[in-house]
Design an enzyme around this catalytic site. Structure first.
Site, PDB file in Angstrom:
ATOM      1  N   HIS A  34       0.847  -1.196   0.000  1.00  0.00           N
ATOM      2  CA  HIS A  34       0.000   0.000   0.000  1.00  0.00           C
ATOM      3  C   HIS A  34       0.888   1.254   0.000  1.00  0.00           C
ATOM      4  O   HIS A  34       1.214   1.781   1.063  1.00  0.00           O
ATOM      5  CB  HIS A  34      -0.907   0.014   1.231  1.00  0.00           C
ATOM      6  CG  HIS A  34      -1.858  -1.144   1.290  1.00  0.00           C
ATOM      7  ND1 HIS A  34      -1.456  -2.407   1.664  1.00  0.00           N
ATOM      8  CD2 HIS A  34      -3.184  -1.217   1.016  1.00  0.00           C
ATOM      9  CE1 HIS A  34      -2.509  -3.219   1.627  1.00  0.00           C
ATOM     10  NE2 HIS A  34      -3.564  -2.521   1.234  1.00  0.00           N
ATOM     11  N   HIS A 279      -3.844   2.922  -3.857  1.00  0.00           N
ATOM     12  CA  HIS A 279      -4.156   2.487  -2.494  1.00  0.00           C
ATOM     13  C   HIS A 279      -3.496   1.172  -2.130  1.00  0.00           C
ATOM     14  O   HIS A 279      -2.750   1.099  -1.155  1.00  0.00           O
ATOM     15  CB  HIS A 279      -5.671   2.379  -2.316  1.00  0.00           C
ATOM     16  CG  HIS A 279      -6.094   2.010  -0.925  1.00  0.00           C
ATOM     17  ND1 HIS A 279      -5.967   0.735  -0.408  1.00  0.00           N
ATOM     18  CD2 HIS A 279      -6.644   2.747   0.065  1.00  0.00           C
ATOM     19  CE1 HIS A 279      -6.415   0.707   0.827  1.00  0.00           C
ATOM     20  NE2 HIS A 279      -6.838   1.917   1.137  1.00  0.00           N
ATOM     21  N   GLU A 437     -19.928  -3.843  22.596  1.00  0.00           N
ATOM     22  CA  GLU A 437     -19.029  -4.958  22.875  1.00  0.00           C
ATOM     23  C   GLU A 437     -17.731  -4.891  22.079  1.00  0.00           C
ATOM     24  O   GLU A 437     -16.650  -5.150  22.625  1.00  0.00           O
ATOM     25  CB  GLU A 437     -19.729  -6.291  22.594  1.00  0.00           C
ATOM     26  CG  GLU A 437     -20.870  -6.626  23.540  1.00  0.00           C
ATOM     27  CD  GLU A 437     -22.205  -6.084  23.060  1.00  0.00           C
ATOM     28  OE1 GLU A 437     -23.238  -6.409  23.672  1.00  0.00           O
ATOM     29  OE2 GLU A 437     -22.214  -5.318  22.055  1.00  0.00           O
ATOM     30  N   HIS A 499     -30.206 -15.686  22.648  1.00  0.00           N
ATOM     31  CA  HIS A 499     -29.279 -15.367  23.727  1.00  0.00           C
ATOM     32  C   HIS A 499     -28.542 -16.595  24.257  1.00  0.00           C
ATOM     33  O   HIS A 499     -27.704 -16.462  25.149  1.00  0.00           O
ATOM     34  CB  HIS A 499     -30.024 -14.693  24.886  1.00  0.00           C
ATOM     35  CG  HIS A 499     -30.343 -13.256  24.635  1.00  0.00           C
ATOM     36  ND1 HIS A 499     -30.982 -12.816  23.498  1.00  0.00           N
ATOM     37  CD2 HIS A 499     -30.107 -12.136  25.383  1.00  0.00           C
ATOM     38  CE1 HIS A 499     -31.137 -11.502  23.550  1.00  0.00           C
ATOM     39  NE2 HIS A 499     -30.606 -11.064  24.676  1.00  0.00           N
TER      40      HIS A 499
END
Length: 692
Positions: A34, A279, A437, A499
């Site tokens: 890159h 890039h 999270e 869950h």
């Protein structure tokens, strides 16, 4: 914007152009990489290392240094070229070895490998989250060591700098982390956003529309814009303006700072600048040669040395040495003021634990009704709080469910963020991540790499999926982060299959370097915490139950100390081995009793951590699981196939290989056949196989 004097000479400009040339040559040599961002960010990175950041190339681990995080890790040359120019030990040969076997210059920066690399980056967005964690850790450590020093005058005050790209900004993890940074008013965090309008798929207009600066203002960051594009469509690298922005950002103490730098990727490559082609791939020989001509370099010379520019850049080492010496004097003065804090600093620097700390661990009396292991874990944390000040952590909005709050300990919060429920201060101990999270995971990693504190973060085991990328990086970096993942099975009950984790335990066990620990009662939980805190080179997942489970009578059963070895013989027997983890250990114990009534002698093995058990020597593994005892049954409320590793060809496994349901825990265990009766039947079947 105030005008801060910047002595930017022709030699500095030559050094910046040298970086562009080295970036192009390194990618050409590797055949991939890159180059574009390393070229366009060359002035910004050079400015940071030469004029802005406090660092000492001779001591990359100096406590008093500022930290730099390259969140856009794909542009690793942005960092590697600065480490070469500044004298961190990287050589031209290292740049030539970019992305090659055994090099100090891998495709993305790796912690522990290259001096000067503060954290492993590459998965986009993680680095910015790490930087937030570092900034939080810096404040917490200041609170432990020198809380009363005036702002900016503590020996432990320093800045965290980060560079990020569109790729980082587009990932959701940076939203989570950046929002937390604003809540925490992290004035020691300065992020430069390279807004170059280009990603691998070329113009970002196809996928991004928001005003990123306005977004960060909405979070509550201090935002500045520096535009190197001119009104007539040209391009001018105004280094003075960027320097001014850095200096202004350093003066903002009540907010994290965000500098939007509008650059042109691949500048000044004549044909590939401002394109996706610059890039993520080599520019090609012709484009490299043309760019070198524009910059005044010989197109025929690869990896030029440029002694004058290199010597000029290496002078930063002398400045760093001077700053380091000044800091050492300040540190010596601090050392003489408080022996208790000095001792804590020395202990934390090596992750050493204080003498007698295990005396604080609670012992739980035998109780057939028992308690949930999440409750036992909360009791352990509260008991350890007075003896382990380095231990801190919190939850992703589930403190009341994870039980991750140490009783009586203040929250880590700016004073104006206190609530009626949560009192705290900027140096507090209880972390509040909100429902974020993944951001929590990356922040925990940043805290861990920053210094000597031991940090933990909690959520439900099901939602470990949200933070898996960060967990993997903790394992890759060998950082002792602890995850408190509760509600670890269908035993959570009525919340249902969305869950209830089924595949999660073995999915996590498949992460190399992660210890997955599922204790079987309260005393196993206490020993698990002890073992986790004694390990300093790997993360651990503590998987805990919502439902109560019996606290075993250790006068009847073996000591819970065996947890530290991953598996141990809980109760002996000779005909069949029953292996259980977590809340299912009690099922194995009940099955043993039923088998005994039938004249079958069953050994119960509690196996809370397969990783720790695998690390034991062969003799111990044979002692627990004798090869001659081929009749075996495992029980765990999760997928069963991987248990073949331990039950062998004649063994059987009790578990659940489908999603759960919404009902009371006891009902689910019965309906899904995770019972003592099922174990008994499986034990008989396994014994029959060994006799066939």
């Amino acid at each position: 914007m105030s005008n801060h004097a910047l002595d930017w000479t022709a030699t500095d400009k030559r050094a910046v152009d040298l970086i562009r040339v080295l970036a192009m040559d390194a990618v050409q040599e590797a055949g991939n990489g890159h180059p574009g961002t390393a070229m366009s960010l060359a002035p910004a990175a050079y400015l940071l290392y030469q004029r802005v950041m406090r660092h000492d190339p001779a001591d990359p681990k100096w406590t008093g240094r500022d930290r730099f995080v390259l969140s856009c890790g794909h542009s690793s040359l942005t960092l590697y070229c600065q480490l070469y120019l500044s004298g961190y030990g990287l050589t031209l040969d290292d740049l030539k070895a970019l992305r090659k076997w055994g090099s100090l210059t891998p495709g993305h920066p790796e912690y522990h490998l290259t001096p000067g690399v503060e954290v492993t980056t590459g998965p986009l967005g993680q680095g910015l989250g790490n930087a937030v964690g570092m900034a939080m850790a810096a404040r917490r450590e200041r609170g432990l060591f020198e809380p009363d020093a005036p702002a900016g005058e503590s020996v432990f005050d320093h800045f965290i700098y980060a560079f990020c790209s569109d790729g980082d900004i587009e990932e959701g993890i940076t939203h989570e982390s950046s929002s937390i940074a604003a809540v925490q008013e992290l004035g020691n965090l300065i992020v430069l956003y390279d807004d170059n309008y280009i990603s691998i798929e070329d113009d970002t207009h196809i996928a991004k529309s928001e005003d990123v600066g306005a977004r960060y203002e909405a979070y509550g960051w201090h935002v500045q814009h520096v535009n190197w594009w001119t009104a007539d469509g040209g391009y001018h690298e105004d280094v003075q303006a960027l320097y001014d922005a850095f200096e202004v950002a350093k003066a903002v103490t009540d907010k994290p700072s965000f500098i939007v730098l509008h650059t042109m990727i691949g500048w000044p490559a004549p044909n590939k600048k401002n394109t996706g082609a610059a890039h993520g791939s080599a520019l090609g020989d012709a484009e490299v040669a043309a760019t070198k001509e524009i910059l005044g370099f010989d197109p025929a010379v690869k990896f030029p040395v440029e002694e004058e520019a290199l010597a000029h850049a290496r002078a930063v080492a002398e400045r760093g040495k001077t700053l380091h010496a000044e800091w050492d004097e300040q540190f010596k003065s601090w050392e003489n003021q408080d022996s208790e804090r000095t001792a804590l600093f020395a202990r934390m620097a090596t992750h050493s634990l204080p003498a007698g700390w295990t005396d604080a661990l609670p012992e739980f009396p035998a109780d057939p009704k028992g308690i949930a292991t999440r409750k036992a874990s909360g009791d352990v944390l509260s008991a350890l709080a007075p003896v382990l000040p380095e231990l801190w952590g919190g939850s992703a909005d589930l403190a009341e469910s994870n039980l991750t709050t140490m009783k009586g300990e203040p929250s880590f919060l700016p004073a104006n963020r206190q609530t009626s429920m949560w009192k705290g201060d900027p140096y507090g101990r209880t972390l509040h991540f909100g429902i974020r999270e993944h951001g929590m995971g990356s922040i925990l990693n940043g805290i861990a790499v920053h210094g000597g504190t031991r940090v933990y973060g909690g959520t439900f085991l099901q939602f470990s999926d949200y933070m898996r990328g960060a967990v993997r990086l903790a394992a890759l970096m060998e950082q002792p982060v602890t995850y408190v993942w509760t509600h670890d099975s269908i035993g959570l009950g009525e919340d249902g299959p969305t869950h209830q984790p089924i595949e999660h335990l073995w999915s996590l066990r498949n992460i190399p370097g992660l210890d997955v620990v599922r204790p079987g009662d309260a005393n196993e939980t206490a020993v698990a915490w002890r073992a986790i805190l004694e390990i300093t080179d790997r993360p651990a997942a503590l998987c805990l139950s919502r439902q109560n489970m019996p606290t075993l009578d250790r006068t009847e059963f073996a000591s819970a100390a065996g947890v530290a070895r991953g598996a141990y013989v809980l109760a002996d027997g000779t005909d069949v081995i029953l292996i259980g983890t977590g809340s299912e250990v009690q099922i194995a114990v009940a099955a043993r009793e039923q088998l005994a009534a039938m004249g079958v002698s069953a050994r119960v093995v509690s196996m809370p951590c397969t990783e720790w058990f695998t690390l034991q020597d062969a003799s111990y593994r044979e002692e627990v699981l004798p090869a001659a005892m081929r009749a075996r049954v495992s029980v765990e409320a999760g997928i069963t196939a991987p248990w073949k590793i331990f039950v062998g060809d004649a063994g059987e496994s009790i578990g659940i290989d489908h999603y759960g349901a919404s009902a009371a825990a006891a009902v689910l265990y019965e309906k899904f056949g995770i019972t003592a009766e099922a174990m008994v039947a499986a034990a008989k079947s396994s014994i029959a196989k060994t006799r066939a």
